[in-house]
Scaffold this motif. Structure first.
Motif, PDB file in Angstrom:
ATOM      1  N   ARG A  18       0.787  -1.234  -0.062  1.00 30.29           N
ATOM      2  CA  ARG A  18      -0.089  -0.490  -0.228  1.00 30.29           C
ATOM      3  C   ARG A  18       0.981   1.272  -0.329  1.00 30.29           C
ATOM      4  O   ARG A  18       1.754   1.493   1.319  1.00 30.29           O
ATOM      5  N   LEU A  19       0.671   2.132  -1.289  1.00 28.81           N
ATOM      6  CA  LEU A  19       1.090   3.414  -0.940  1.00 28.81           C
ATOM      7  C   LEU A  19       0.455   4.293  -0.932  1.00 28.81           C
ATOM      8  O   LEU A  19      -1.300   4.115  -2.287  1.00 28.81           O
ATOM      9  N   ASP A  20       0.367   5.487  -0.299  1.00 30.52           N
ATOM     10  CA  ASP A  20      -0.419   7.085  -0.347  1.00 30.52           C
ATOM     11  C   ASP A  20      -0.478   7.579  -1.844  1.00 30.52           C
ATOM     12  O   ASP A  20      -1.099   7.807  -3.045  1.00 30.52           O
ATOM     13  N   LEU A  21       1.195   7.715  -1.936  1.00 32.40           N
ATOM     14  CA  LEU A  21       1.519   8.039  -3.576  1.00 32.40           C
ATOM     15  C   LEU A  21       2.434   7.159  -4.263  1.00 32.40           C
ATOM     16  O   LEU A  21       3.445   7.359  -4.257  1.00 32.40           O
ATOM     17  N   PRO A  22       1.776   6.218  -5.395  1.00 33.67           N
ATOM     18  CA  PRO A  22       2.622   5.694  -6.084  1.00 33.67           C
ATOM     19  C   PRO A  22       3.571   6.367  -7.419  1.00 33.67           C
ATOM     20  O   PRO A  22       2.747   7.383  -7.816  1.00 33.67           O
ATOM     21  N   LEU A  23       4.676   7.151  -7.535  1.00 37.80           N
ATOM     22  CA  LEU A  23       5.307   8.176  -8.771  1.00 37.80           C
ATOM     23  C   LEU A  23       6.055   6.462  -9.337  1.00 37.80           C
ATOM     24  O   LEU A  23       6.964   5.948  -9.407  1.00 37.80           O
ATOM     25  N   LEU A  24       5.536   6.351 -11.006  1.00 43.68           N
ATOM     26  CA  LEU A  24       6.136   5.410 -11.564  1.00 43.68           C
ATOM     27  C   LEU A  24       6.391   5.708 -12.520  1.00 43.68           C
ATOM     28  O   LEU A  24       6.103   6.540 -13.101  1.00 43.68           O
ATOM     29  N   ASP A  25       7.723   5.415 -13.729  1.00 42.68           N
ATOM     30  CA  ASP A  25       8.148   5.472 -14.502  1.00 42.68           C
ATOM     31  C   ASP A  25       8.714   7.402 -14.351  1.00 42.68           C
ATOM     32  O   ASP A  25       8.892   7.493 -16.200  1.00 42.68           O
ATOM     33  N   VAL A  26       9.160   7.678 -13.780  1.00 43.79           N
ATOM     34  CA  VAL A  26      10.103   8.585 -12.979  1.00 43.79           C
ATOM     35  C   VAL A  26      11.397   8.912 -13.401  1.00 43.79           C
ATOM     36  O   VAL A  26      12.543   7.505 -12.726  1.00 43.79           O
ATOM     37  N   ASP A  27      12.147  10.085 -14.047  1.00 48.07           N
ATOM     38  CA  ASP A  27      13.726   9.597 -13.617  1.00 48.07           C
ATOM     39  C   ASP A  27      14.501  10.389 -12.364  1.00 48.07           C
ATOM     40  O   ASP A  27      13.904  11.367 -11.993  1.00 48.07           O
ATOM     41  N   VAL A  28      15.069  10.147 -11.502  1.00 49.42           N
ATOM     42  CA  VAL A  28      15.232  10.061 -10.154  1.00 49.42           C
ATOM     43  C   VAL A  28      16.796  10.548 -10.201  1.00 49.42           C
ATOM     44  O   VAL A  28      17.947   9.783 -10.270  1.00 49.42           O
ATOM     45  N   LEU A  29      17.544  11.728  -9.333  1.00 44.20           N
ATOM     46  CA  LEU A  29      18.534  12.011  -9.230  1.00 44.20           C
ATOM     47  C   LEU A  29      18.805  11.870  -7.812  1.00 44.20           C
ATOM     48  O   LEU A  29      18.339  11.742  -6.630  1.00 44.20           O
ATOM     49  N   THR A  30      19.988  10.996  -7.525  1.00 46.34           N
ATOM     50  CA  THR A  30      20.896  10.834  -6.295  1.00 46.34           C
ATOM     51  C   THR A  30      21.651  11.368  -5.399  1.00 46.34           C
ATOM     52  O   THR A  30      22.628  11.276  -6.598  1.00 46.34           O
ATOM     53  N   VAL A  31      22.321  10.750  -4.374  1.00 51.40           N
ATOM     54  CA  VAL A  31      23.406  11.350  -4.328  1.00 51.40           C
ATOM     55  C   VAL A  31      25.030   9.787  -3.750  1.00 51.40           C
ATOM     56  O   VAL A  31      25.617  10.550  -3.728  1.00 51.40           O
ATOM     57  N   ASP A  32      24.191   9.225  -4.128  1.00 52.21           N
ATOM     58  CA  ASP A  32      24.885   7.535  -4.425  1.00 52.21           C
ATOM     59  C   ASP A  32      25.745   7.869  -5.912  1.00 52.21           C
ATOM     60  O   ASP A  32      25.337   7.387  -6.725  1.00 52.21           O
ATOM     61  N   PRO A  33      26.731   8.017  -5.379  1.00 51.66           N
ATOM     62  CA  PRO A  33      27.926   8.029  -6.680  1.00 51.66           C
ATOM     63  C   PRO A  33      28.110   6.996  -7.480  1.00 51.66           C
ATOM     64  O   PRO A  33      28.289   6.919  -8.791  1.00 51.66           O
ATOM     65  N   ASP A  34      27.468   5.499  -7.368  1.00 50.41           N
ATOM     66  CA  ASP A  34      27.601   4.404  -8.286  1.00 50.41           C
ATOM     67  C   ASP A  34      26.288   4.368  -8.904  1.00 50.41           C
ATOM     68  O   ASP A  34      26.057   4.033 -10.039  1.00 50.41           O
ATOM     69  N   ARG A  35      25.133   4.839  -8.692  1.00 52.80           N
ATOM     70  CA  ARG A  35      24.030   5.285  -9.259  1.00 52.80           C
ATOM     71  C   ARG A  35      23.380   6.999  -8.938  1.00 52.80           C
ATOM     72  O   ARG A  35      22.908   6.618  -8.383  1.00 52.80           O
ATOM     73  N   PRO A  36      23.886   7.621 -10.071  1.00 54.38           N
ATOM     74  CA  PRO A  36      23.409   9.119  -9.957  1.00 54.38           C
ATOM     75  C   PRO A  36      22.072   9.006 -10.268  1.00 54.38           C
ATOM     76  O   PRO A  36      22.044  10.154 -10.061  1.00 54.38           O
ATOM     77  N   GLU A  37      22.159   8.990 -10.920  1.00 58.67           N
ATOM     78  CA  GLU A  37      20.477   8.898 -11.677  1.00 58.67           C
ATOM     79  C   GLU A  37      19.725   7.369 -12.268  1.00 58.67           C
ATOM     80  O   GLU A  37      20.130   6.327 -11.977  1.00 58.67           O
ATOM     81  N   LEU A  38      18.254   7.409 -12.011  1.00 56.61           N
ATOM     82  CA  LEU A  38      17.570   6.167 -11.664  1.00 56.61           C
ATOM     83  C   LEU A  38      16.722   6.711 -12.755  1.00 56.61           C
ATOM     84  O   LEU A  38      16.192   7.532 -12.584  1.00 56.61           O
ATOM     85  N   CYS A  39      16.758   5.768 -14.092  1.00 57.18           N
ATOM     86  CA  CYS A  39      15.808   6.222 -15.224  1.00 57.18           C
ATOM     87  C   CYS A  39      14.256   5.148 -14.882  1.00 57.18           C
ATOM     88  O   CYS A  39      14.613   3.990 -14.750  1.00 57.18           O
ATOM     89  N   GLY A  40      13.268   5.813 -15.621  1.00 54.93           N
ATOM     90  CA  GLY A  40      12.116   5.102 -15.044  1.00 54.93           C
ATOM     91  C   GLY A  40      11.765   3.913 -14.148  1.00 54.93           C
ATOM     92  O   GLY A  40      11.335   2.829 -13.603  1.00 54.93           O
ATOM     93  N   ALA A  41      11.978   5.308 -12.913  1.00 53.51           N
ATOM     94  CA  ALA A  41      12.139   4.143 -11.302  1.00 53.51           C
ATOM     95  C   ALA A  41      10.772   4.470 -10.571  1.00 53.51           C
ATOM     96  O   ALA A  41       9.890   4.774 -11.682  1.00 53.51           O
ATOM     97  N   ALA A  42      10.193   3.992  -9.693  1.00 58.05           N
ATOM     98  CA  ALA A  42       9.276   4.193  -8.672  1.00 58.05           C
ATOM     99  C   ALA A  42      10.314   4.823  -7.442  1.00 58.05           C
ATOM    100  O   ALA A  42      10.419   4.686  -6.757  1.00 58.05           O
ATOM    101  N   ILE A  43       9.270   5.737  -7.250  1.00 50.78           N
ATOM    102  CA  ILE A  43       8.655   6.444  -5.832  1.00 50.78           C
ATOM    103  C   ILE A  43       7.563   5.793  -5.360  1.00 50.78           C
ATOM    104  O   ILE A  43       6.236   6.456  -5.384  1.00 50.78           O
ATOM    105  N   GLY A  44       7.403   5.590  -4.161  1.00 47.62           N
ATOM    106  CA  GLY A  44       6.773   5.804  -3.475  1.00 47.62           C
ATOM    107  C   GLY A  44       6.856   5.703  -1.911  1.00 47.62           C
ATOM    108  O   GLY A  44       7.292   6.200  -1.662  1.00 47.62           O
TER     109      GLY A  44
END
Length: 70
Positions: A18-44
């Motif tokens: 259960r998620l109040d707001l699922p955001l699907l297929d979004v591009d996310v910038l992270t602070v992780d140097p090994d994965r600075p960008e997640l393309c087509g990601a999901a945020i819940g």
């Protein structure tokens, strides 16, 4: 694998997440140097907090029925 002489349990689908707001297929910038960008990601979002952030949505994701779009 089941032991000899026992019956394996039937496979079941994962319980809905259960998620109040699922955001699907979004591009996310992270602070992780090994994965600075997640393309087509999901945020819940659940209860006003990020509860899920990954390259894909969790299995069985459902939107909370209590939330209405205006």
């Amino acid at each position: 694998m089941a032991s000899p002489g026992t019956t394996p349990s039937p496979s079941t689908s994962p319980a809905p997440v259960r998620l109040d707001l699922p955001l699907l297929d979004v591009d996310v910038l992270t602070v992780d140097p090994d994965r600075p960008e997640l393309c087509g990601a999901a945020i819940g979002v659940l209860d006003g907090r990020i509860a899920w952030l990954d390259a894909a949505a969790p299995p069985g994701v459902v939107r909370d029925a209590g939330m209405k779009a205006d």
